[in-house]
Motif scaffolding. Structure first.
Motif, PDB file in Angstrom:
ATOM      1  N   TYR A 126       0.846  -1.194   0.000  1.00 58.35           N
ATOM      2  CA  TYR A 126       0.000   0.000   0.000  1.00 58.35           C
ATOM      3  C   TYR A 126       0.880   1.243   0.000  1.00 58.35           C
ATOM      4  O   TYR A 126       1.929   1.292   0.659  1.00 58.35           O
ATOM      5  CB  TYR A 126      -0.911   0.015   1.239  1.00 58.35           C
ATOM      6  CG  TYR A 126      -1.864  -1.152   1.296  1.00 58.35           C
ATOM      7  CD1 TYR A 126      -3.173  -1.035   0.849  1.00 58.35           C
ATOM      8  CD2 TYR A 126      -1.455  -2.387   1.783  1.00 58.35           C
ATOM      9  CE1 TYR A 126      -4.043  -2.110   0.882  1.00 58.35           C
ATOM     10  CE2 TYR A 126      -2.313  -3.469   1.820  1.00 58.35           C
ATOM     11  CZ  TYR A 126      -3.604  -3.321   1.368  1.00 58.35           C
ATOM     12  OH  TYR A 126      -4.467  -4.384   1.405  1.00 58.35           O
ATOM     13  N   VAL A 157      -4.863   9.982  -2.448  1.00 58.77           N
ATOM     14  CA  VAL A 157      -5.305   8.669  -2.912  1.00 58.77           C
ATOM     15  C   VAL A 157      -4.342   7.615  -2.362  1.00 58.77           C
ATOM     16  O   VAL A 157      -3.271   7.934  -1.834  1.00 58.77           O
ATOM     17  CB  VAL A 157      -5.347   8.586  -4.448  1.00 58.77           C
ATOM     18  CG1 VAL A 157      -6.316   9.605  -5.023  1.00 58.77           C
ATOM     19  CG2 VAL A 157      -3.961   8.786  -5.046  1.00 58.77           C
ATOM     20  N   SER A 215      -2.972   3.288  -3.119  1.00 58.18           N
ATOM     21  CA  SER A 215      -2.955   2.156  -4.043  1.00 58.18           C
ATOM     22  C   SER A 215      -2.719   0.867  -3.277  1.00 58.18           C
ATOM     23  O   SER A 215      -2.111   0.861  -2.202  1.00 58.18           O
ATOM     24  CB  SER A 215      -1.852   2.331  -5.092  1.00 58.18           C
ATOM     25  OG  SER A 215      -0.574   2.248  -4.479  1.00 58.18           O
ATOM     26  N   TYR A 234      -5.122  -5.458  -8.526  1.00 60.26           N
ATOM     27  CA  TYR A 234      -4.760  -4.128  -8.043  1.00 60.26           C
ATOM     28  C   TYR A 234      -6.034  -3.355  -7.687  1.00 60.26           C
ATOM     29  O   TYR A 234      -7.072  -3.511  -8.327  1.00 60.26           O
ATOM     30  CB  TYR A 234      -3.998  -3.342  -9.113  1.00 60.26           C
ATOM     31  CG  TYR A 234      -2.566  -3.761  -9.336  1.00 60.26           C
ATOM     32  CD1 TYR A 234      -2.063  -4.949  -8.819  1.00 60.26           C
ATOM     33  CD2 TYR A 234      -1.698  -2.972 -10.088  1.00 60.26           C
ATOM     34  CE1 TYR A 234      -0.756  -5.330  -9.041  1.00 60.26           C
ATOM     35  CE2 TYR A 234      -0.389  -3.348 -10.326  1.00 60.26           C
ATOM     36  CZ  TYR A 234       0.074  -4.530  -9.797  1.00 60.26           C
ATOM     37  OH  TYR A 234       1.372  -4.901 -10.033  1.00 60.26           O
ATOM     38  N   ARG A 235      -5.939  -2.508  -6.679  1.00 60.37           N
ATOM     39  CA  ARG A 235      -7.063  -1.649  -6.296  1.00 60.37           C
ATOM     40  C   ARG A 235      -6.537  -0.257  -5.965  1.00 60.37           C
ATOM     41  O   ARG A 235      -5.369  -0.080  -5.623  1.00 60.37           O
ATOM     42  CB  ARG A 235      -7.804  -2.226  -5.068  1.00 60.37           C
ATOM     43  CG  ARG A 235      -8.430  -3.595  -5.289  1.00 60.37           C
ATOM     44  CD  ARG A 235      -9.563  -3.536  -6.300  1.00 60.37           C
ATOM     45  NE  ARG A 235     -10.192  -4.819  -6.502  1.00 60.37           N
ATOM     46  CZ  ARG A 235      -9.869  -5.676  -7.456  1.00 60.37           C
ATOM     47  NH1 ARG A 235      -8.883  -5.394  -8.294  1.00 60.37           N
ATOM     48  NH2 ARG A 235     -10.519  -6.823  -7.573  1.00 60.37           N
ATOM     49  N   ARG A 236      -7.416   0.733  -6.056  1.00 55.41           N
ATOM     50  CA  ARG A 236      -7.037   2.099  -5.693  1.00 55.41           C
ATOM     51  C   ARG A 236      -8.138   2.699  -4.838  1.00 55.41           C
ATOM     52  O   ARG A 236      -9.305   2.328  -4.942  1.00 55.41           O
ATOM     53  CB  ARG A 236      -6.771   2.941  -6.938  1.00 55.41           C
ATOM     54  CG  ARG A 236      -7.913   2.987  -7.929  1.00 55.41           C
ATOM     55  CD  ARG A 236      -7.456   3.554  -9.251  1.00 55.41           C
ATOM     56  NE  ARG A 236      -8.582   3.857 -10.125  1.00 55.41           N
ATOM     57  CZ  ARG A 236      -8.463   4.276 -11.370  1.00 55.41           C
ATOM     58  NH1 ARG A 236      -7.261   4.445 -11.884  1.00 55.41           N
ATOM     59  NH2 ARG A 236      -9.521   4.543 -12.107  1.00 55.41           N
ATOM     60  N   GLN A 258      -9.752   6.377  -2.776  1.00 55.11           N
ATOM     61  CA  GLN A 258      -9.787   7.800  -2.473  1.00 55.11           C
ATOM     62  C   GLN A 258      -9.941   7.949  -0.965  1.00 55.11           C
ATOM     63  O   GLN A 258     -10.787   7.288  -0.360  1.00 55.11           O
ATOM     64  CB  GLN A 258     -10.964   8.484  -3.168  1.00 55.11           C
ATOM     65  CG  GLN A 258     -10.881   8.483  -4.681  1.00 55.11           C
ATOM     66  CD  GLN A 258     -11.995   9.294  -5.308  1.00 55.11           C
ATOM     67  OE1 GLN A 258     -12.247  10.422  -4.895  1.00 55.11           O
ATOM     68  NE2 GLN A 258     -12.674   8.726  -6.275  1.00 55.11           N
ATOM     69  N   PHE A 260       1.631   2.928  -9.245  1.00 56.15           N
ATOM     70  CA  PHE A 260       0.178   2.816  -9.401  1.00 56.15           C
ATOM     71  C   PHE A 260      -0.537   3.949  -8.675  1.00 56.15           C
ATOM     72  O   PHE A 260      -1.517   4.510  -9.184  1.00 56.15           O
ATOM     73  CB  PHE A 260      -0.270   1.455  -8.856  1.00 56.15           C
ATOM     74  CG  PHE A 260      -1.677   1.081  -9.225  1.00 56.15           C
ATOM     75  CD1 PHE A 260      -2.101   1.090 -10.538  1.00 56.15           C
ATOM     76  CD2 PHE A 260      -2.584   0.701  -8.248  1.00 56.15           C
ATOM     77  CE1 PHE A 260      -3.396   0.736 -10.885  1.00 56.15           C
ATOM     78  CE2 PHE A 260      -3.883   0.342  -8.578  1.00 56.15           C
ATOM     79  CZ  PHE A 260      -4.289   0.361  -9.894  1.00 56.15           C
ATOM     80  N   ALA A 261      -0.040   4.323  -7.491  1.00 54.46           N
ATOM     81  CA  ALA A 261      -0.677   5.398  -6.719  1.00 54.46           C
ATOM     82  C   ALA A 261      -0.495   6.750  -7.394  1.00 54.46           C
ATOM     83  O   ALA A 261      -1.448   7.526  -7.530  1.00 54.46           O
ATOM     84  CB  ALA A 261      -0.103   5.428  -5.302  1.00 54.46           C
ATOM     85  N   TYR A 277      -2.646   7.268 -10.532  1.00 54.06           N
ATOM     86  CA  TYR A 277      -4.048   7.579 -10.200  1.00 54.06           C
ATOM     87  C   TYR A 277      -4.180   9.000  -9.679  1.00 54.06           C
ATOM     88  O   TYR A 277      -5.104   9.734 -10.044  1.00 54.06           O
ATOM     89  CB  TYR A 277      -4.548   6.574  -9.158  1.00 54.06           C
ATOM     90  CG  TYR A 277      -5.961   6.807  -8.692  1.00 54.06           C
ATOM     91  CD1 TYR A 277      -6.971   7.155  -9.583  1.00 54.06           C
ATOM     92  CD2 TYR A 277      -6.300   6.662  -7.347  1.00 54.06           C
ATOM     93  CE1 TYR A 277      -8.269   7.358  -9.154  1.00 54.06           C
ATOM     94  CE2 TYR A 277      -7.599   6.863  -6.910  1.00 54.06           C
ATOM     95  CZ  TYR A 277      -8.577   7.207  -7.814  1.00 54.06           C
ATOM     96  OH  TYR A 277      -9.860   7.416  -7.386  1.00 54.06           O
ATOM     97  N   GLN A 278      -3.218   9.417  -8.842  1.00 50.22           N
ATOM     98  CA  GLN A 278      -3.293  10.766  -8.272  1.00 50.22           C
ATOM     99  C   GLN A 278      -3.169  11.836  -9.359  1.00 50.22           C
ATOM    100  O   GLN A 278      -3.899  12.826  -9.366  1.00 50.22           O
ATOM    101  CB  GLN A 278      -2.183  10.931  -7.221  1.00 50.22           C
ATOM    102  CG  GLN A 278      -2.345  12.139  -6.315  1.00 50.22           C
ATOM    103  CD  GLN A 278      -1.689  13.383  -6.888  1.00 50.22           C
ATOM    104  OE1 GLN A 278      -0.760  13.297  -7.683  1.00 50.22           O
ATOM    105  NE2 GLN A 278      -2.178  14.539  -6.496  1.00 50.22           N
TER     106      GLN A 278
END
Length: 695
Positions: free
Chosen positions: A407, A418, A420, A434-436, A438, A579-580, A583-584
């Protein structure tokens, strides 16, 4: 490890008819899919004495916790349903050939007004003609370069095509005669399509007629003393023959066939396929698979046929398929292939002549592919196993962490916070899991609090899923089967569909890794303790000195710099960070592109663009009257009143500043086709320029 007798169906429950069955594990994931002519006889084989089962079959039935089945009418329907479920559930104990979506094809987009020749990978699209697959993309480009001299079909992208049409100037290929330049109307759409069809005919193997026609035209031109035209035709014939030489003639009778060969040992199998069209090898591909179930060569061939033709139809399925061993029974497979093609398909083993000789060549390719794969994988498996063992020893775990979740928290000065979650299984990334997140529990910058929230949300869903499946009913917080209080989460019934796929958060890891030091590790451990989870290990990897932190320890664990375990933890941490931050940045970009017009109900992109084009900027639109807005095509009075109200509610955007000069930029200067919403400030610095402030 489950006892198969605990979930064995009662006598007489299993029907004696064709069908497909599924074994599920304790987390309700489908781990094996099979088909049978008689479900009763087939399933009875799995529930005999464990000592009499093959080791892989024994491992499967002891991992499973339940079995279910679906009855079908025929064996052909069972074959189709088995293929669909294997593709859908990805069961771990089934033979699954590595997908060949990376193989390049020569594609002609006949579904477009002006067909385009290009290299394509991935899923096949409707209306596109495919030739191949080829081993290398450069082989396709070499072939196309030769054929464009004779068939000057469009090869440019849509953007280049539109730009040439707008400027009235073709690209370089148009000037040198390797494109008929339909973008500037040198040829009509009908003539260009005819060129594309001739190109497809030539690639499909219908070459003799076309070459004879060109030779006749060359002779006539020479007799008429049109020597320049005759020379061009001579060079065209040479180019076509050179392109044909790239595909060797292997079957003199112009056969259309696919040849499938298998090389196997006790643990793995390699499959090679040669695609022969018009007697020439037009494509080649190969797969390698682990033999995670006891399986015969005929069954391997059956799975290969499912993989090869499961999504094909028509001429993509050849009249003849040559294999080293026939599936048992062969009739349902042959009927299935005939149904995919729409006409008869011959599935047989070559016995003599050129076809048997070619099959031997394909078998040699399969043997070489298996040897090469085992050579590469031996070192890879050894390295990953050593890395997992090193992590286990360093962290004091009972066993190697086969599933690791990592994480990371990402934000820009406290905005758009956010998180990840990335998953590694057996030392390899499992991107489908994988998951993300907020961060919703608070506003501002607090990595420790954010980590606590993310871990809480992820594992609360895990507990809710255990409750839903009946695995966890120990009555926490004074109410049986009730998850601890905390953040609002969906009810358990909505978390995972009962379909066997590992959706969302139903499967727990052996190790949780957080990006950070002692504070982040303590927050993650505290979140797990609050949920009553004590069987999942936690550690953190700090960036500064690559130290590994454990909960409650004052000093970090320092792994050697050459340690494979440290290298694996670094890869996991870096993947979570990538990944984080991806997304951010996407979330931040979306916020910058937002506009007050986005909130106007019923106002789509077309009418928003029409408004900005008409007024030039959002600032001028704000100062416009309702009557002036009504002058825009497609905007009625009611919509205009809604637009005025929405703009009145929205506060004017802060002025954009040129960071190089300090000049305040008036949004009236912004062009209507800006990438951001007109009138809204667009960040002038690239993300990398602010990386020092970005987490």
């Amino acid at each position: 490890m489950a006892d198969p007798s605990s979930y064995r169906p009662k006598p007489g429950e299993i029907p004696d008819s064709p069908g497909v069955y599924r074994f599920r594990d304790e987390h309700r994931r489908v781990i094996y899919v099979g088909k049978a002519k008689s479900l009763r006889q087939r399933l009875a084989n799995y529930f005999q004495d464990l000592a009499g089962l093959h080791p892989r079959t024994r491992s499967m039935v002891t991992t499973a916790a339940s079995v279910e089945w679906t009855v079908v009418s025929t064996e052909v329907e069972a074959l189709q349903l088995e293929y669909s479920w294997i593709k859908e559930y990805d069961p771990r104990f089934n033979v699954k050939y590595r997908d060949d979506k990376s193989y390049p094809y020569l594609a002609v987009t006949m579904n477009e007004e002006f067909p385009r020749v290009q290299v394509m990978r991935g899923h096949k699209k409707k209306g596109v003609r495919y030739f191949g697959p080829y081993a290398h993309a450069w082989a396709i480009r070499d072939t196309v370069d030769l054929l464009l001299r004779v068939f000057p079909v469009r090869t440019c992208s849509a953007g280049v095509f539109k730009n040439a049409a707008r400027t009235g100037r073709p690209c370089l290929l148009g000037y040198i005669g390797k494109c008929s330049a339909p973008c500037v109307d040198r040829v009509s759409a009908e003539d260009h399509r005819e060129l594309a069809e001739e190109f497809c005919d030539f690639m499909a193997g219908r070459t003799g007629t076309y070459l004879r026609r060109l030779e006749k035209q060359m002779t006539e031109a020479a007799e008429d003393m049109e020597y320049e035209r005759a020379a061009r035709l001579r060079d065209d014939i040479g180019a076509l023959k050179k392109a044909m030489e790239k595909n060797a003639v292997v079957l003199a009778d112009a056969t259309d066939a696919d040849l499938i060969a298998v090389a196997e040992d006790e643990l793995e199998a390699a499959v090679q396929i040669f695609h022969v069209r018009g007697g020439r090898v037009r494509g080649q591909r190969g797969w390698v698979t682990d033999k995670v179930e006891e399986i015969t060569t005929g069954a391997l061939v059956e799975h290969a046929l499912q993989q090869l033709y499961g999504e094909e139809s028509g001429d993509a399925v050849p009249r003849e398929v040559l294999v080293p061993a026939l599936p048992d029974p062969v009739e349902p497979v042959q009927q299935w292939l005939t149904g995919r093609r729409g006409s008869g398909v011959s599935l047989r083993i070559p016995q003599r002549g050129d076809k048997k000789a070619l099959m031997e060549t394909v078998e040699r390719n399969a043997q070489q592919a298996l040897v090469l794969h085992k050579t590469k994988r031996a070192s890879d498996l050894t390295t990953r196993s050593r890395a997992l063992e090193e992590i286990s020893d360093a962290l004091g775990l009972d066993s190697a962490p086969l599933r690791i979740e990592c994480y990371d928290i990402s934000h820009l000065q406290g905005d758009d916070v956010v998180a990840s979650m990335v998953v590694f299984e057996d030392g390899l990334a499992r991107k489908s899991e994988y998951r993300r997140f907020q961060i919703k529990g608070f506003a501002g910058q607090d990595d420790v609090r954010s980590m606590h929230e993310v871990i809480t949300r992820r594992f609360r869903r895990y507990l809710a899923e255990k409750e839903r499946t009946g695995e966890w009913t120990d009555g926490r917080d004074g109410a049986e089967g009730t998850a601890p209080d905390g953040l609002n989460e969906p009810p358990a019934s909505t978390l995972t569909e009962d379909d066997g796929r590992p959706k969302r958060f139903a499967y727990p890891p052996q190790l949780v890794v957080v990006d950070g030091g002692a504070p982040q590790v303590a927050a993650a451990r505290r979140a797990l303790d609050e949920l009553g989870i004590d069987d999942i290990a936690v550690c953190g990897l700090a960036k500064r000195l690559e130290e590994v932190w454990l909960p409650g320890d004052d000093d970090p664990v320092v792994l050697p710099r050459t340690s494979e375990g440290l290298y694996l933890l670094q890869r996991v941490r870096d993947e979570a960070h990538r990944f984080a931050i991806t997304y951010q940045r996407a979330k931040r970009a979306k916020r910058f592109r937002s506009s007050p017009l986005d909130d106007v109900p019923g106002l789509g992109d077309t009418r928003r663009q029409a408004l900005i084009k008409h007024f030039g900027s959002l600032k001028k639109l704000r100062s416009a009257t309702i009557d002036q807005i009504c002058d825009v095509p497609g905007i009625g009075r009611k919509t205009a009143e809604t637009i005025v109200a929405a703009l009145a509610r929205a506060a004017p955007a802060a002025p954009a500043v040129n960071t190089a000069t300090g000049e305040i930029m008036d949004d009236t200067e912004e062009p209507a086709d800006s990438t951001g919403s007109p009138g809204e400030p667009v960040p002038t610095g690239a993300p990398d320029e602010r990386r020092g402030q970005e987490r």
